[in-house]
Scaffold this motif. Structure first.
Motif, PDB file in Angstrom:
ATOM      1  N   VAL A  38     -14.267  -0.363 -36.817  1.00 17.47           N
ATOM      2  CA  VAL A  38     -13.260  -0.413 -35.761  1.00 17.47           C
ATOM      3  C   VAL A  38     -13.587   0.650 -34.717  1.00 17.47           C
ATOM      4  CG1 VAL A  38     -10.810  -0.219 -35.205  1.00 17.47           C
ATOM      5  CG2 VAL A  38     -11.522  -1.259 -37.380  1.00 17.47           C
ATOM      6  N   HIS A  39     -13.655   0.211 -33.477  1.00 14.93           N
ATOM      7  CA  HIS A  39     -13.994   1.073 -32.339  1.00 14.93           C
ATOM      8  C   HIS A  39     -12.768   1.116 -31.430  1.00 14.93           C
ATOM      9  CE1 HIS A  39     -16.736   2.865 -29.399  1.00 14.93           C
ATOM     10  NE2 HIS A  39     -16.414   1.940 -28.503  1.00 14.93           N
ATOM     11  N   ALA A  40     -12.064   2.241 -31.416  1.00 16.55           N
ATOM     12  CA  ALA A  40     -10.843   2.386 -30.626  1.00 16.55           C
ATOM     13  C   ALA A  40     -11.104   3.370 -29.486  1.00 16.55           C
ATOM     14  CB  ALA A  40      -9.699   2.884 -31.498  1.00 16.55           C
ATOM     15  N   VAL A  41     -10.851   2.912 -28.268  1.00 13.28           N
ATOM     16  CA  VAL A  41     -11.137   3.710 -27.083  1.00 13.28           C
ATOM     17  C   VAL A  41      -9.841   3.860 -26.286  1.00 13.28           C
ATOM     18  CG1 VAL A  41     -12.602   3.937 -25.046  1.00 13.28           C
ATOM     19  CG2 VAL A  41     -13.434   2.631 -27.030  1.00 13.28           C
ATOM     20  N   TYR A  42      -9.507   5.091 -25.941  1.00 12.92           N
ATOM     21  CA  TYR A  42      -8.285   5.374 -25.187  1.00 12.92           C
ATOM     22  C   TYR A  42      -8.667   5.996 -23.848  1.00 12.92           C
ATOM     23  CZ  TYR A  42      -6.172   4.270 -29.561  1.00 12.92           C
ATOM     24  OH  TYR A  42      -5.795   3.601 -30.689  1.00 12.92           O
ATOM     25  N   PHE A  43      -8.143   5.419 -22.776  1.00 15.21           N
ATOM     26  CA  PHE A  43      -8.464   5.838 -21.417  1.00 15.21           C
ATOM     27  C   PHE A  43      -7.250   6.459 -20.751  1.00 15.21           C
ATOM     28  CE2 PHE A  43     -11.130   2.162 -22.340  1.00 15.21           C
ATOM     29  CZ  PHE A  43     -12.389   2.576 -21.922  1.00 15.21           C
ATOM     30  N   TRP A  44      -7.470   7.558 -20.071  1.00 11.86           N
ATOM     31  CA  TRP A  44      -6.478   8.171 -19.207  1.00 11.86           C
ATOM     32  C   TRP A  44      -6.998   7.977 -17.784  1.00 11.86           C
ATOM     33  CZ3 TRP A  44      -7.456   9.620 -24.063  1.00 11.86           C
ATOM     34  CH2 TRP A  44      -6.390   9.963 -24.884  1.00 11.86           C
ATOM     35  N   LEU A  45      -6.358   7.100 -17.039  1.00 11.21           N
ATOM     36  CA  LEU A  45      -6.807   6.816 -15.677  1.00 11.21           C
ATOM     37  C   LEU A  45      -6.444   7.963 -14.732  1.00 11.21           C
ATOM     38  CD1 LEU A  45      -5.945   3.031 -15.279  1.00 11.21           C
ATOM     39  CD2 LEU A  45      -8.073   4.100 -16.041  1.00 11.21           C
ATOM     40  N   ARG A  46      -7.205   8.075 -13.663  1.00 10.23           N
ATOM     41  CA  ARG A  46      -6.899   9.063 -12.636  1.00 10.23           C
ATOM     42  C   ARG A  46      -5.528   8.735 -12.037  1.00 10.23           C
ATOM     43  NH1 ARG A  46     -11.197   7.598  -9.162  1.00 10.23           N
ATOM     44  NH2 ARG A  46      -9.659   8.073  -7.561  1.00 10.23           N
ATOM     45  N   PRO A  47      -4.696   9.722 -11.823  1.00 12.76           N
ATOM     46  CA  PRO A  47      -3.351   9.447 -11.292  1.00 12.76           C
ATOM     47  C   PRO A  47      -3.347   8.964  -9.849  1.00 12.76           C
ATOM     48  CG  PRO A  47      -3.690  11.807 -11.560  1.00 12.76           C
ATOM     49  CD  PRO A  47      -4.890  11.129 -12.146  1.00 12.76           C
ATOM     50  N   ASP A  48      -4.434   9.155  -9.127  1.00 15.06           N
ATOM     51  CA  ASP A  48      -4.463   8.786  -7.711  1.00 15.06           C
ATOM     52  C   ASP A  48      -5.056   7.402  -7.450  1.00 15.06           C
ATOM     53  OD1 ASP A  48      -7.039   9.545  -8.502  1.00 15.06           O
ATOM     54  OD2 ASP A  48      -7.559  10.339  -6.532  1.00 15.06           O
ATOM     55  N   LEU A  49      -5.211   6.573  -8.484  1.00 17.79           N
ATOM     56  CA  LEU A  49      -5.802   5.249  -8.294  1.00 17.79           C
ATOM     57  C   LEU A  49      -4.906   4.352  -7.450  1.00 17.79           C
ATOM     58  CD1 LEU A  49      -7.278   4.194 -11.760  1.00 17.79           C
ATOM     59  CD2 LEU A  49      -8.426   5.285  -9.841  1.00 17.79           C
ATOM     60  N   THR A  50      -5.542   3.534  -6.648  1.00 16.37           N
ATOM     61  CA  THR A  50      -4.801   2.511  -5.904  1.00 16.37           C
ATOM     62  C   THR A  50      -4.533   1.340  -6.861  1.00 16.37           C
ATOM     63  OG1 THR A  50      -6.789   1.334  -5.223  1.00 16.37           O
ATOM     64  CG2 THR A  50      -6.013   3.133  -3.776  1.00 16.37           C
ATOM     65  N   ALA A  51      -3.662   0.458  -6.456  1.00 15.37           N
ATOM     66  CA  ALA A  51      -3.388  -0.742  -7.257  1.00 15.37           C
ATOM     67  C   ALA A  51      -4.663  -1.563  -7.414  1.00 15.37           C
ATOM     68  CB  ALA A  51      -2.283  -1.572  -6.612  1.00 15.37           C
ATOM     69  N   GLU A  52      -5.474  -1.610  -6.389  1.00 16.33           N
ATOM     70  CA  GLU A  52      -6.731  -2.357  -6.439  1.00 16.33           C
ATOM     71  C   GLU A  52      -7.707  -1.741  -7.449  1.00 16.33           C
ATOM     72  OE1 GLU A  52     -10.242  -2.503  -3.363  1.00 16.33           O
ATOM     73  OE2 GLU A  52      -8.678  -3.936  -2.747  1.00 16.33           O
ATOM     74  N   GLU A  53      -7.786  -0.423  -7.469  1.00 17.11           N
ATOM     75  CA  GLU A  53      -8.680   0.249  -8.427  1.00 17.11           C
ATOM     76  C   GLU A  53      -8.195   0.040  -9.857  1.00 17.11           C
ATOM     77  OE1 GLU A  53     -10.449   4.023  -5.946  1.00 17.11           O
ATOM     78  OE2 GLU A  53      -8.333   4.070  -6.523  1.00 17.11           O
ATOM     79  N   GLN A  54      -6.888   0.101 -10.064  1.00 14.02           N
ATOM     80  CA  GLN A  54      -6.357  -0.134 -11.405  1.00 14.02           C
ATOM     81  C   GLN A  54      -6.646  -1.570 -11.833  1.00 14.02           C
ATOM     82  OE1 GLN A  54      -2.505   1.422 -12.211  1.00 14.02           O
ATOM     83  NE2 GLN A  54      -2.322   0.355 -14.147  1.00 14.02           N
ATOM     84  N   ALA A  55      -6.513  -2.524 -10.924  1.00 14.68           N
ATOM     85  CA  ALA A  55      -6.819  -3.919 -11.232  1.00 14.68           C
ATOM     86  C   ALA A  55      -8.303  -4.081 -11.557  1.00 14.68           C
ATOM     87  CB  ALA A  55      -6.427  -4.812 -10.066  1.00 14.68           C
ATOM     88  N   GLN A  56      -9.155  -3.357 -10.867  1.00  6.59           N
ATOM     89  CA  GLN A  56     -10.598  -3.383 -11.149  1.00  6.59           C
ATOM     90  C   GLN A  56     -10.866  -2.894 -12.572  1.00  6.59           C
ATOM     91  OE1 GLN A  56     -12.910  -0.831  -8.553  1.00  6.59           O
ATOM     92  NE2 GLN A  56     -14.609  -0.779  -9.983  1.00  6.59           N
ATOM     93  N   PHE A  57     -10.186  -1.817 -12.965  1.00  7.99           N
ATOM     94  CA  PHE A  57     -10.354  -1.271 -14.313  1.00  7.99           C
ATOM     95  C   PHE A  57      -9.906  -2.288 -15.364  1.00  7.99           C
ATOM     96  CE2 PHE A  57      -8.748   0.914 -18.033  1.00  7.99           C
ATOM     97  CZ  PHE A  57      -9.857   1.650 -18.401  1.00  7.99           C
ATOM     98  N   VAL A  58      -8.732  -2.865 -15.188  1.00 10.40           N
ATOM     99  CA  VAL A  58      -8.202  -3.837 -16.145  1.00 10.40           C
ATOM    100  C   VAL A  58      -9.127  -5.051 -16.239  1.00 10.40           C
ATOM    101  CG1 VAL A  58      -6.274  -5.393 -16.659  1.00 10.40           C
ATOM    102  CG2 VAL A  58      -5.826  -3.039 -15.928  1.00 10.40           C
ATOM    103  N   ALA A  59      -9.640  -5.506 -15.109  1.00  7.96           N
ATOM    104  CA  ALA A  59     -10.573  -6.638 -15.110  1.00  7.96           C
ATOM    105  C   ALA A  59     -11.833  -6.289 -15.896  1.00  7.96           C
ATOM    106  CB  ALA A  59     -10.926  -7.036 -13.684  1.00  7.96           C
ATOM    107  N   GLY A  60     -12.299  -5.063 -15.773  1.00  7.37           N
ATOM    108  CA  GLY A  60     -13.456  -4.625 -16.541  1.00  7.37           C
ATOM    109  C   GLY A  60     -13.184  -4.648 -18.030  1.00  7.37           C
ATOM    110  N   LEU A  61     -12.005  -4.168 -18.430  1.00  9.72           N
ATOM    111  CA  LEU A  61     -11.627  -4.219 -19.853  1.00  9.72           C
ATOM    112  C   LEU A  61     -11.562  -5.660 -20.341  1.00  9.72           C
ATOM    113  CD1 LEU A  61      -8.751  -1.596 -20.266  1.00  9.72           C
ATOM    114  CD2 LEU A  61     -11.107  -1.421 -21.093  1.00  9.72           C
ATOM    115  N   GLU A  62     -10.954  -6.515 -19.553  1.00  8.48           N
ATOM    116  CA  GLU A  62     -10.818  -7.925 -19.945  1.00  8.48           C
ATOM    117  C   GLU A  62     -12.184  -8.591 -20.130  1.00  8.48           C
ATOM    118  OE1 GLU A  62      -8.110  -9.623 -20.856  1.00  8.48           O
ATOM    119  OE2 GLU A  62      -6.859  -7.855 -20.578  1.00  8.48           O
ATOM    120  N   ARG A  63     -13.164  -8.219 -19.310  1.00  9.86           N
ATOM    121  CA  ARG A  63     -14.512  -8.785 -19.459  1.00  9.86           C
ATOM    122  C   ARG A  63     -15.139  -8.380 -20.788  1.00  9.86           C
ATOM    123  NH1 ARG A  63     -14.569  -7.956 -13.959  1.00  9.86           N
ATOM    124  NH2 ARG A  63     -15.585  -5.920 -14.081  1.00  9.86           N
TER     125      ARG A  63
END
Length: 96
Positions: free
Chosen positions: A3-28
């Motif tokens: 089991v490989h568990a990875v926890y991310f703390w995103l930068r607090p200054d991300l735009t909605a677009e950057e957060q969506a980019q991150f989530v899309a990367g996880l989904e891939r």
């Protein structure tokens, strides 16, 4: 089982677009064929002193063994694209 568990703390200054980019990367990452299961999520609403809910997103991958996990390490494309978006990452690997 590996089991490989990875926890991310995103930068607090991300735009909605950057957060969506991150989530899309996880989904891939869910398309990785060596993984038996892949879960992407956010902290649950549970609230007890021992629970750390400070992370932004969790990625949990289940592999049949460590060799399958090692095959997954081709995810470097995700890391290259999304590393600038997180402030911190913690990884916990376990076997059972």
């Amino acid at each position: 089982m590996f089991v490989h568990a990875v926890y991310f703390w995103l930068r607090p200054d991300l735009t909605a677009e950057e957060q969506a980019q991150f989530v899309a990367g996880l989904e891939r990452l869910k398309t990785i064929t060596s993984a038996e299961a892949c879960y992407v999520g956010v902290p649950a609403a549970t609230d007890r002193p021992v629970i750390d809910r400070t992370y932004s997103y969790a990625l949990v991958l289940v592999f049949t063994d460590e060799a399958q996990h090692d095959a997954y390490q081709v995810h470097q494309q995700f890391v290259a694209a999304c590393k600038p978006l997180w402030a911190s990452v913690k990884i916990y690997d376990s076997v059972g």
